[in-house]
Write a protein that holds these residues in place. Structure first.
Motif, PDB file in Angstrom:
ATOM      1  N   SER A 241       0.837  -1.204   0.000  1.00  0.00           N
ATOM      2  CA  SER A 241       0.000   0.000   0.000  1.00  0.00           C
ATOM      3  C   SER A 241       0.869   1.250   0.000  1.00  0.00           C
ATOM      4  O   SER A 241       0.561   2.238  -0.692  1.00  0.00           O
ATOM      5  CB  SER A 241      -0.923   0.001   1.223  1.00  0.00           C
ATOM      6  N   LEU A 242       1.959   1.215   0.756  1.00  0.00           N
ATOM      7  CA  LEU A 242       2.874   2.350   0.805  1.00  0.00           C
ATOM      8  C   LEU A 242       3.523   2.571  -0.566  1.00  0.00           C
ATOM      9  O   LEU A 242       3.625   3.701  -1.054  1.00  0.00           O
ATOM     10  CB  LEU A 242       3.943   2.107   1.872  1.00  0.00           C
ATOM     11  N   ILE A 243       3.952   1.473  -1.192  1.00  0.00           N
ATOM     12  CA  ILE A 243       4.562   1.567  -2.520  1.00  0.00           C
ATOM     13  C   ILE A 243       3.542   2.055  -3.545  1.00  0.00           C
ATOM     14  O   ILE A 243       3.868   2.833  -4.456  1.00  0.00           O
ATOM     15  CB  ILE A 243       5.148   0.207  -2.931  1.00  0.00           C
ATOM     16  N   GLU A 244       2.291   1.613  -3.409  1.00  0.00           N
ATOM     17  CA  GLU A 244       1.238   2.051  -4.323  1.00  0.00           C
ATOM     18  C   GLU A 244       1.038   3.559  -4.241  1.00  0.00           C
ATOM     19  O   GLU A 244       0.886   4.246  -5.268  1.00  0.00           O
ATOM     20  CB  GLU A 244      -0.068   1.329  -3.993  1.00  0.00           C
ATOM     21  N   LEU A 245       1.020   4.108  -3.038  1.00  0.00           N
ATOM     22  CA  LEU A 245       0.871   5.551  -2.887  1.00  0.00           C
ATOM     23  C   LEU A 245       2.065   6.307  -3.466  1.00  0.00           C
ATOM     24  O   LEU A 245       1.906   7.356  -4.101  1.00  0.00           O
ATOM     25  CB  LEU A 245       0.691   5.906  -1.410  1.00  0.00           C
ATOM     26  N   MET A 246       3.269   5.764  -3.260  1.00  0.00           N
ATOM     27  CA  MET A 246       4.451   6.403  -3.833  1.00  0.00           C
ATOM     28  C   MET A 246       4.373   6.401  -5.354  1.00  0.00           C
ATOM     29  O   MET A 246       4.680   7.403  -6.020  1.00  0.00           O
ATOM     30  CB  MET A 246       5.715   5.669  -3.376  1.00  0.00           C
ATOM     31  N   ALA A 247       3.934   5.273  -5.941  1.00  0.00           N
ATOM     32  CA  ALA A 247       3.768   5.198  -7.393  1.00  0.00           C
ATOM     33  C   ALA A 247       2.687   6.168  -7.866  1.00  0.00           C
ATOM     34  O   ALA A 247       2.786   6.732  -8.959  1.00  0.00           O
ATOM     35  CB  ALA A 247       3.420   3.769  -7.807  1.00  0.00           C
ATOM     36  N   GLY A 248       1.657   6.368  -7.045  1.00  0.00           N
ATOM     37  CA  GLY A 248       0.627   7.336  -7.386  1.00  0.00           C
ATOM     38  C   GLY A 248       1.159   8.758  -7.426  1.00  0.00           C
ATOM     39  O   GLY A 248       0.780   9.556  -8.284  1.00  0.00           O
ATOM     40  N   ILE A 249       2.055   9.096  -6.497  1.00  0.00           N
ATOM     41  CA  ILE A 249       2.682  10.420  -6.498  1.00  0.00           C
ATOM     42  C   ILE A 249       3.513  10.605  -7.765  1.00  0.00           C
ATOM     43  O   ILE A 249       3.487  11.666  -8.399  1.00  0.00           O
ATOM     44  CB  ILE A 249       3.548  10.597  -5.240  1.00  0.00           C
ATOM     45  N   LEU A 250       4.233   9.554  -8.166  1.00  0.00           N
ATOM     46  CA  LEU A 250       5.023   9.618  -9.397  1.00  0.00           C
ATOM     47  C   LEU A 250       4.125   9.759 -10.614  1.00  0.00           C
ATOM     48  O   LEU A 250       4.386  10.567 -11.515  1.00  0.00           O
ATOM     49  CB  LEU A 250       5.892   8.366  -9.523  1.00  0.00           C
ATOM     50  N   ALA A 251       3.043   8.961 -10.667  1.00  0.00           N
ATOM     51  CA  ALA A 251       2.127   9.008 -11.811  1.00  0.00           C
ATOM     52  C   ALA A 251       1.483  10.381 -11.943  1.00  0.00           C
ATOM     53  O   ALA A 251       1.235  10.871 -13.052  1.00  0.00           O
ATOM     54  CB  ALA A 251       1.056   7.931 -11.664  1.00  0.00           C
ATOM     55  N   THR A 252       1.201  11.029 -10.808  1.00  0.00           N
ATOM     56  CA  THR A 252       0.598  12.359 -10.833  1.00  0.00           C
ATOM     57  C   THR A 252       1.595  13.419 -11.282  1.00  0.00           C
ATOM     58  O   THR A 252       1.205  14.457 -11.829  1.00  0.00           O
ATOM     59  CB  THR A 252       0.074  12.719  -9.432  1.00  0.00           C
TER      60      THR A 252
END
Length: 361
Positions: free
Chosen positions: A258-269
């Motif tokens: 979940s933590l990695i998913e949020l980090m990837a979301g920040i990158l995608a944004t």
């Protein structure tokens, strides 16, 4: 709610009491935290290269709010290690505080994910001016807001009363099948991710630009698919979440995903905002000669003077543009454009005067 461990499970935990996922938590929280800050700083610097001002857009504000809840999620993961998180349940020192921080983490995750998705939708709205597309973005944003509010309420009210979550001695209490809930929300999140991923592609295809640039833009938006990949991997752990007899140990892997998913979301944004930064890096690596003439050789040209034809030296046409007074980097626009011709005589390029150009054929 986690089921009580069986006798075999208790014996296994005693035999492996030295096992710990605490180092994994610390490493993951540290790396993801640093990476998320770098992604945001690169985004802000990239936008600074365009306007030469540090100015936050609405998309930036939504991203920063999402990052605040992301940081809270990271802090919560670190705090659970103080009460036995990352170790087998027989080593838990305070079940009430452990589960309290677990609820905080679940609320922080849903809130952060919601703001990150709203941030990228707002970014799409800034990029594409289509009214129809803006209408779609507003409708989809309202759907996301309703979904994440419902998720937050379920996270808080997983057990009624809340104390029943850690005090199974209470005579009256009820808990949801949280593993099934995690599976359903995981599927819905993946569907939402794919909608966000593919929604700008039709707009890109209708842009009046070259196919190469369209492919490059689609690839840029497609980089956001990294978050979808993490979400799919995370989904595989959802059924077992909070249903085993050893939740303080078994739930950690999904929390890290979940933590990695949020980090990837920040990158995608942030990726779609990096174009000025990429151009700035390319300009440093390959300095351009904008102010120098560009020559196009024509070795087969003839010089026609006085009705006779003579072998002609190499001829070149050059376009020179006046330099802008502004020192702003990026795309320079000028109205001072002059078309001139040059000839190579004796190894030197010499500009052909205007009155002689009439003799060229």
């Amino acid at each position: 709610m986690a089921a009580p461990p069986s006798k075999e499970k208790i014996a296994f935990m005693k035999a492996h009491s030295d096992e710990s996922l605490v180092p994994d938590i610390i490493i993951c929280v540290s790396i993801c935290g640093i990476a998320s800050i770098v992604f945001i700083l690169l985004r802000l610097y990239s936008q600074y290269l365009v306007s030469r001002k540090f100015r936050l857009t609405q998309s930036d504000i939504l991203l920063l709010i999402g990052w605040v809840f992301y940081a809270q999620f990271s802090i919560g993961l670190g705090m659970i290690t103080k009460y036995g998180g990352g170790r087998h349940v027989i080593l838990v020192t305070d079940m009430r505080l452990l589960n309290t921080w677990k609820i905080v983490d679940e609320v922080s995750y849903s809130t952060s994910l919601g703001f990150l998705k709203l941030g990228i939708l707002r970014l799409y709205g800034n990029i594409f001016p289509s009214r129809r597309f803006h209408g779609f973005l507003w409708v989809f944003a309202l759907v996301l807001i309703g979904f994440h509010i419902a998720s937050i309420l379920v996270n808080i009210l997983e057990c009624i009363p809340i104390q029943y979550y850690w005090d199974v001695t209470m005579k009256e209490g009820f808990c949801l099948n949280y593993g099934l809930y995690m599976l359903l929300t995981g599927v819905i999140n993946i569907i939402n991710d794919f909608i966000i991923l593919f929604s700008p592609i039709p707009m890109v295809l209708h842009l009046h630009t070259s196919k190469q640039k369209k492919r490059l833009l689609i690839f840029t938006f497609g980089m956001g698919g990294s978050a979808c990949i993490v979400s799919i991997v995370r989904l595989a752990f959802s059924l077992d979440f909070d249903t085993t007899g050893d939740p303080s140990y078994d739930n950690i892997r999904m929390s890290l995903l979940s933590l990695i998913e949020l980090m990837a979301g920040i990158l995608a944004t942030s990726i779609p905002t990096y174009w000025p930064l990429f151009r700035h890096i390319m300009a440093i690596c390959r300095p351009s000669s904008i102010n120098s003439p560009t020559y196009i050789d024509s070795k087969d040209s003839k010089w026609n003077s006085g009705g006779s034809i003579h072998p002609s030296p190499q001829i070149s046409a050059g376009v020179s543009a006046g330099q802008l007074e502004s020192s702003i980097s990026g795309i320079n626009v000028t109205r001072h454009v002059e078309l001139a011709r040059y000839t190579n005589m004796g190894g030197n390029w010499i500009r052909v005067p205007d009155d002689i150009r009439k003799g060229w054929k």
